[in-house]
Design an enzyme around this catalytic site. Structure first.
Site, PDB file in Angstrom:
ATOM      1  N   HIS A  16       0.838  -1.207   0.000  1.00 31.78           N
ATOM      2  CA  HIS A  16       0.000   0.000   0.000  1.00 31.78           C
ATOM      3  C   HIS A  16       0.873   1.258   0.000  1.00 31.78           C
ATOM      4  O   HIS A  16       0.606   2.210  -0.727  1.00 31.78           O
ATOM      5  CB  HIS A  16      -0.880   0.052   1.258  1.00 31.78           C
ATOM      6  CG  HIS A  16      -1.895  -1.043   1.373  1.00 31.78           C
ATOM      7  ND1 HIS A  16      -2.000  -1.858   2.476  1.00 31.78           N
ATOM      8  CD2 HIS A  16      -2.871  -1.446   0.532  1.00 31.78           C
ATOM      9  CE1 HIS A  16      -2.999  -2.712   2.308  1.00 31.78           C
ATOM     10  NE2 HIS A  16      -3.536  -2.491   1.132  1.00 31.78           N
ATOM     11  N   LYS A  40     -17.615  -6.255   8.126  1.00 31.66           N
ATOM     12  CA  LYS A  40     -16.327  -6.899   8.410  1.00 31.66           C
ATOM     13  C   LYS A  40     -15.956  -6.641   9.860  1.00 31.66           C
ATOM     14  O   LYS A  40     -16.278  -5.590  10.413  1.00 31.66           O
ATOM     15  CB  LYS A  40     -15.227  -6.298   7.515  1.00 31.66           C
ATOM     16  CG  LYS A  40     -15.209  -6.861   6.108  1.00 31.66           C
ATOM     17  CD  LYS A  40     -13.934  -6.426   5.403  1.00 31.66           C
ATOM     18  CE  LYS A  40     -13.886  -6.928   3.963  1.00 31.66           C
ATOM     19  NZ  LYS A  40     -12.720  -6.392   3.243  1.00 31.66           N
ATOM     20  N   ARG A  89      -1.437  -6.022  -8.017  1.00 32.14           N
ATOM     21  CA  ARG A  89      -0.254  -6.821  -7.670  1.00 32.14           C
ATOM     22  C   ARG A  89       0.039  -7.857  -8.729  1.00 32.14           C
ATOM     23  O   ARG A  89       1.194  -8.139  -9.043  1.00 32.14           O
ATOM     24  CB  ARG A  89      -0.472  -7.540  -6.329  1.00 32.14           C
ATOM     25  CG  ARG A  89      -0.513  -6.606  -5.144  1.00 32.14           C
ATOM     26  CD  ARG A  89      -1.090  -7.290  -3.938  1.00 32.14           C
ATOM     27  NE  ARG A  89      -2.473  -7.692  -4.190  1.00 32.14           N
ATOM     28  CZ  ARG A  89      -3.300  -8.139  -3.266  1.00 32.14           C
ATOM     29  NH1 ARG A  89      -2.895  -8.270  -2.033  1.00 32.14           N
ATOM     30  NH2 ARG A  89      -4.539  -8.456  -3.566  1.00 32.14           N
ATOM     31  N   SER A 127      -2.832  -7.761   3.171  1.00 29.78           N
ATOM     32  CA  SER A 127      -3.069  -7.586   4.611  1.00 29.78           C
ATOM     33  C   SER A 127      -3.420  -8.921   5.260  1.00 29.78           C
ATOM     34  O   SER A 127      -2.991  -9.206   6.383  1.00 29.78           O
ATOM     35  CB  SER A 127      -4.209  -6.589   4.844  1.00 29.78           C
ATOM     36  OG  SER A 127      -3.877  -5.345   4.312  1.00 29.78           O
TER      37      SER A 127
END
Ligand code: PNS
Length: 163
Positions: A16, A40, A89, A127
């Site tokens: 990030h 979440k 990514r 993450s």
């Protein structure tokens, strides 16, 4: 021009940070926007994530950290951002990211999504992966800034070596 970089950032990784550092070279201001998602249950609270990101980006001018709920494009409009930044990514990210960008374009045609490719040294990072390793007591110093590494080890308690 203002760019909004939305995400969960639970926690922020070097991947990030790499995207933020690159975006700040392109825009007058980069707003890192943390989604407060009621569906979440994050590891770190919103307040913790704000502090973590502020500390990690303290060396950068023109970066702001903010939070939002609801639609990203609505918050982008609220902040006067014309561009959404997302990091890519690997090819595996592309399908979902393209779908999100195209959805967002139908919701807000005036807002453009810009993909920045994460540098290859960070392309494996996420993450969830960081949390999975930290939970098992593995080293994450090459994945997250040191203050986040400390926060992870505190959150997961006494570190156990992987057997
Ligand atoms: O870091 P993440 O979890 O990959 O970020 C995903 C995020 C927050 C960018 C995405 O879930 C999002 O934009 N959520 C807000 C709801 C929204 O705007 N939905 C429409 C786009 S598909």
């Amino acid at each position: 021009m203002i760019a909004l970089y939305p995400g969960s950032f639970d926690p922020l990784t070097y991947g990030h940070l790499d995207v933020i550092e690159r975006a700040v070279r392109l825009f007058d201001c980069v707003v890192v926007a943390i989604l407060t998602n009621p569906d979440k249950s994050p590891l770190f609270s919103i307040e913790e994530r704000i502090c973590q990101i502020q500390k990690a980006t303290a060396h950068l001018d023109r970066v702001e950290v903010d939070t939002f709920h609801g639609l990203t494009v609505n918050f982008a409009r609220q902040r006067g951002a014309q561009v959404l930044i997302r990091g890519l990514r690997a090819v595996s990210d592309f399908e979902l990211e393209l779908q999100m960008a195209q959805t967002n374009r139908t919701l807000a045609p005036e807002i453009e999504t810009l993909f920045l490719s994460t540098s290859t040294v960070h392309s494996f990072l996420s993450s969830s992966l960081v949390k999975g390793i930290a939970r098992l007591g593995g080293p994450v110093s090459h994945m997250v800034p040191s203050h986040i590494e400390v926060a992870l080890s505190e959150r997961y308690g006494v570190r156990e070596e992987i057997s």
